[in-house]
Write a protein that holds these residues in place. Structure first.
Motif: not given
Length: 204
Positions: A81-90
Protein backbone atom coordinates in the motif's frame (compact mmCIF):
# COMPACT_ATOMS: atom_id res chain seq x y z
CA UNK A 1 31.76 -53.97 -25.77
CA UNK A 2 29.09 -51.29 -26.20
CA UNK A 3 26.51 -53.54 -24.53
CA UNK A 4 28.89 -54.09 -21.60
CA UNK A 5 29.49 -50.36 -21.17
CA UNK A 6 25.76 -49.66 -21.37
CA UNK A 7 25.07 -52.32 -18.71
CA UNK A 8 27.71 -50.85 -16.43
CA UNK A 9 26.20 -47.37 -16.80
CA UNK A 10 22.74 -48.73 -15.91
CA UNK A 11 24.11 -50.51 -12.85
CA UNK A 12 25.97 -47.38 -11.75
CA UNK A 13 22.82 -45.27 -12.11
CA UNK A 14 20.75 -47.77 -10.12
CA UNK A 15 23.41 -47.87 -7.45
CA UNK A 16 23.41 -44.09 -7.23
CA UNK A 17 19.62 -43.92 -7.07
CA UNK A 18 19.60 -46.55 -4.32
CA UNK A 19 21.36 -44.04 -2.07
CA UNK A 20 18.80 -41.30 -2.68
CA UNK A 21 16.08 -40.91 -0.04
CA UNK A 22 12.80 -39.75 -1.58
CA UNK A 23 10.09 -38.15 0.47
CA UNK A 24 7.00 -36.00 0.75
CA UNK A 25 6.94 -32.58 2.41
CA UNK A 26 3.92 -30.62 3.67
CA UNK A 27 4.67 -27.12 4.93
CA UNK A 28 2.44 -24.43 6.40
CA UNK A 29 4.06 -21.18 5.25
CA UNK A 30 3.71 -17.53 6.20
CA UNK A 31 4.23 -15.52 3.03
CA UNK A 32 4.91 -11.79 2.86
CA UNK A 33 7.05 -9.40 0.83
CA UNK A 34 9.44 -6.48 1.14
CA UNK A 35 8.09 -3.46 -0.74
CA UNK A 36 9.77 -0.23 -1.83
CA UNK A 37 9.81 2.22 -4.73
CA UNK A 38 11.93 5.13 -5.96
CA UNK A 39 10.03 7.75 -3.97
CA UNK A 40 9.84 5.55 -0.85
CA UNK A 41 6.07 5.96 -0.68
CA UNK A 42 5.02 2.28 -0.49
CA UNK A 43 5.14 -0.22 2.36
CA UNK A 44 4.35 -3.86 3.08
CA UNK A 45 0.73 -4.83 3.60
CA UNK A 46 0.77 -7.76 6.01
CA UNK A 47 1.24 -11.50 5.56
CA UNK A 48 -0.90 -14.59 5.05
CA UNK A 49 -0.78 -18.30 5.93
CA UNK A 50 -0.74 -20.75 3.02
CA UNK A 51 0.27 -24.38 2.42
CA UNK A 52 3.10 -25.79 0.34
CA UNK A 53 3.53 -29.43 -0.73
CA UNK A 54 6.03 -31.35 -2.80
CA UNK A 55 8.52 -34.13 -3.34
CA UNK A 56 12.05 -34.04 -1.91
CA UNK A 57 15.20 -36.05 -2.60
CA UNK A 58 18.22 -36.28 -0.29
CA UNK A 59 21.48 -37.77 -1.58
CA UNK A 60 24.34 -38.49 0.86
CA UNK A 61 27.71 -36.93 0.12
CA UNK A 62 29.19 -38.27 3.38
CA UNK A 63 27.83 -39.54 6.68
CA UNK A 64 26.85 -36.04 7.79
CA UNK A 65 26.50 -34.04 4.53
CA UNK A 66 23.50 -34.46 2.22
CA UNK A 67 22.58 -32.76 -1.04
CA UNK A 68 18.85 -31.98 -0.96
CA UNK A 69 16.58 -31.10 -3.88
CA UNK A 70 13.02 -31.74 -5.02
CA UNK A 71 9.98 -30.21 -6.67
CA UNK A 72 7.80 -28.05 -4.42
CA UNK A 73 4.51 -26.25 -5.04
CA UNK A 74 4.80 -22.87 -3.29
CA UNK A 75 2.03 -20.22 -3.23
CA UNK A 76 2.96 -16.63 -2.37
CA UNK A 77 1.18 -13.40 -1.53
CA UNK A 78 2.43 -10.04 -2.78
CA UNK A 79 0.74 -7.02 -1.20
CA UNK A 80 1.56 -3.37 -0.68
CA UNK A 81 0.00 0.00 0.00
CA UNK A 82 1.12 3.58 -0.41
CA UNK A 83 1.44 6.09 2.39
CA UNK A 84 -1.78 8.02 1.71
CA UNK A 85 -3.92 4.89 1.29
CA UNK A 86 -4.99 5.59 -2.30
CA UNK A 87 -3.35 2.37 -3.54
CA UNK A 88 -3.75 -0.97 -1.77
CA UNK A 89 -3.05 -4.06 -3.87
CA UNK A 90 -2.81 -7.81 -3.22
CA UNK A 91 -1.71 -10.49 -5.69
CA UNK A 92 -1.73 -14.27 -5.43
CA UNK A 93 1.17 -16.00 -7.16
CA UNK A 94 2.03 -19.70 -7.46
CA UNK A 95 5.48 -21.16 -8.10
CA UNK A 96 7.17 -24.50 -8.69
CA UNK A 97 10.33 -24.50 -6.62
CA UNK A 98 13.45 -26.57 -7.35
CA UNK A 99 15.64 -26.23 -4.25
CA UNK A 100 19.34 -27.06 -4.15
CA UNK A 101 20.54 -27.09 -0.56
CA UNK A 102 23.14 -28.70 1.67
CA UNK A 103 22.01 -30.44 4.86
CA UNK A 104 24.55 -30.79 7.65
CA UNK A 105 23.57 -33.45 10.20
CA UNK A 106 24.69 -33.79 13.82
CA UNK A 107 25.52 -37.04 15.54
CA UNK A 108 22.60 -38.74 17.26
CA UNK A 109 21.24 -36.50 20.03
CA UNK A 110 18.95 -39.35 21.15
CA UNK A 111 18.38 -42.89 19.84
CA UNK A 112 17.52 -42.61 16.11
CA UNK A 113 17.24 -38.80 16.40
CA UNK A 114 19.51 -36.29 14.62
CA UNK A 115 19.49 -32.55 14.12
CA UNK A 116 20.37 -30.74 10.91
CA UNK A 117 21.15 -27.31 9.50
CA UNK A 118 20.19 -26.46 5.92
CA UNK A 119 21.58 -23.80 3.60
CA UNK A 120 21.24 -23.19 -0.12
CA UNK A 121 19.10 -21.61 -2.80
CA UNK A 122 16.38 -22.49 -5.31
CA UNK A 123 15.00 -21.75 -8.73
CA UNK A 124 11.31 -20.82 -8.62
CA UNK A 125 9.22 -20.78 -11.79
CA UNK A 126 5.89 -18.94 -11.73
CA UNK A 127 3.04 -21.15 -12.93
CA UNK A 128 0.09 -18.90 -12.07
CA UNK A 129 -0.75 -15.30 -11.27
CA UNK A 130 -4.01 -13.46 -10.98
CA UNK A 131 -5.50 -12.11 -14.16
CA UNK A 132 -4.30 -8.53 -14.39
CA UNK A 133 -6.89 -6.04 -15.60
CA UNK A 134 -6.70 -2.39 -16.59
CA UNK A 135 -7.06 -1.33 -12.93
CA UNK A 136 -4.07 -3.35 -11.74
CA UNK A 137 -1.05 -1.49 -10.43
CA UNK A 138 1.21 -4.22 -11.82
CA UNK A 139 1.04 -5.01 -15.53
CA UNK A 140 3.51 -7.88 -15.64
CA UNK A 141 5.31 -10.13 -13.15
CA UNK A 142 8.84 -11.53 -13.37
CA UNK A 143 8.46 -15.26 -14.22
CA UNK A 144 11.16 -16.53 -11.85
CA UNK A 145 12.51 -15.99 -8.35
CA UNK A 146 15.75 -17.11 -6.70
CA UNK A 147 15.54 -17.24 -2.89
CA UNK A 148 18.23 -17.88 -0.30
CA UNK A 149 17.15 -20.74 1.99
CA UNK A 150 18.23 -21.17 5.63
CA UNK A 151 16.75 -23.84 7.86
CA UNK A 152 17.11 -26.22 10.79
CA UNK A 153 15.26 -29.25 12.09
CA UNK A 154 15.36 -32.81 13.35
CA UNK A 155 15.02 -36.24 11.73
CA UNK A 156 13.76 -39.37 13.46
CA UNK A 157 14.38 -42.82 12.03
CA UNK A 158 11.02 -44.55 12.54
CA UNK A 159 11.93 -47.79 10.75
CA UNK A 160 14.42 -49.42 8.44
CA UNK A 161 13.29 -47.39 5.43
CA UNK A 162 11.20 -44.63 7.03
CA UNK A 163 12.40 -41.29 8.39
CA UNK A 164 10.19 -38.55 9.82
CA UNK A 165 11.37 -34.95 9.88
CA UNK A 166 10.28 -31.59 11.17
CA UNK A 167 11.86 -28.16 11.11
CA UNK A 168 11.58 -24.61 9.92
CA UNK A 169 13.14 -22.54 7.15
CA UNK A 170 13.48 -18.92 6.13
CA UNK A 171 13.37 -18.13 2.41
CA UNK A 172 14.39 -14.66 1.23
CA UNK A 173 13.62 -13.89 -2.41
CA UNK A 174 16.28 -11.98 -4.32
CA UNK A 175 14.42 -11.17 -7.56
CA UNK A 176 12.01 -8.26 -7.93
CA UNK A 177 8.59 -9.80 -8.70
CA UNK A 178 7.47 -6.66 -10.55
CA UNK A 179 8.44 -6.65 -14.20
CA UNK A 180 6.32 -3.65 -15.15
CA UNK A 181 4.12 -1.28 -13.13
CA UNK A 182 1.24 0.68 -14.62
CA UNK A 183 0.84 3.53 -12.12
CA UNK A 184 3.23 6.48 -12.08
CA UNK A 185 2.82 6.97 -8.31
CA UNK A 186 4.69 3.72 -7.68
CA UNK A 187 7.45 4.17 -10.25
CA UNK A 188 10.34 1.83 -9.56
CA UNK A 189 8.12 -0.51 -7.50
CA UNK A 190 10.00 -3.49 -6.09
CA UNK A 191 8.40 -6.49 -4.35
CA UNK A 192 10.64 -9.28 -3.03
CA UNK A 193 9.21 -12.29 -1.26
CA UNK A 194 9.78 -13.45 2.31
CA UNK A 195 8.61 -16.92 3.35
CA UNK A 196 8.69 -18.57 6.78
CA UNK A 197 8.02 -22.32 6.50
CA UNK A 198 7.29 -25.11 9.01
CA UNK A 199 8.68 -28.16 7.21
CA UNK A 200 7.02 -31.50 8.01
CA UNK A 201 7.36 -34.76 6.12
CA UNK A 202 8.48 -38.33 5.66
CA UNK A 203 11.27 -39.96 3.65
CA UNK A 204 11.40 -43.54 2.39
Amino acid sequence: MKKLLFSLLILASLGSMAQVKLGLKLAPVVTANRAKNDAKTVENDGSKMKFSIGLIADKPLSETYFLSSGLIYLPKRMAFQNADGTIEDEYKLQYLQIPVTLKLFTNEIAPDLKGYLQVGSALEIMVFNEDLDTNSTIEKFTPIDIPVILGAGIEFRAGINTTLFGGFSYQRGLVNAVNEAAVAEVEGLQLRSTVFSIDLGVKF
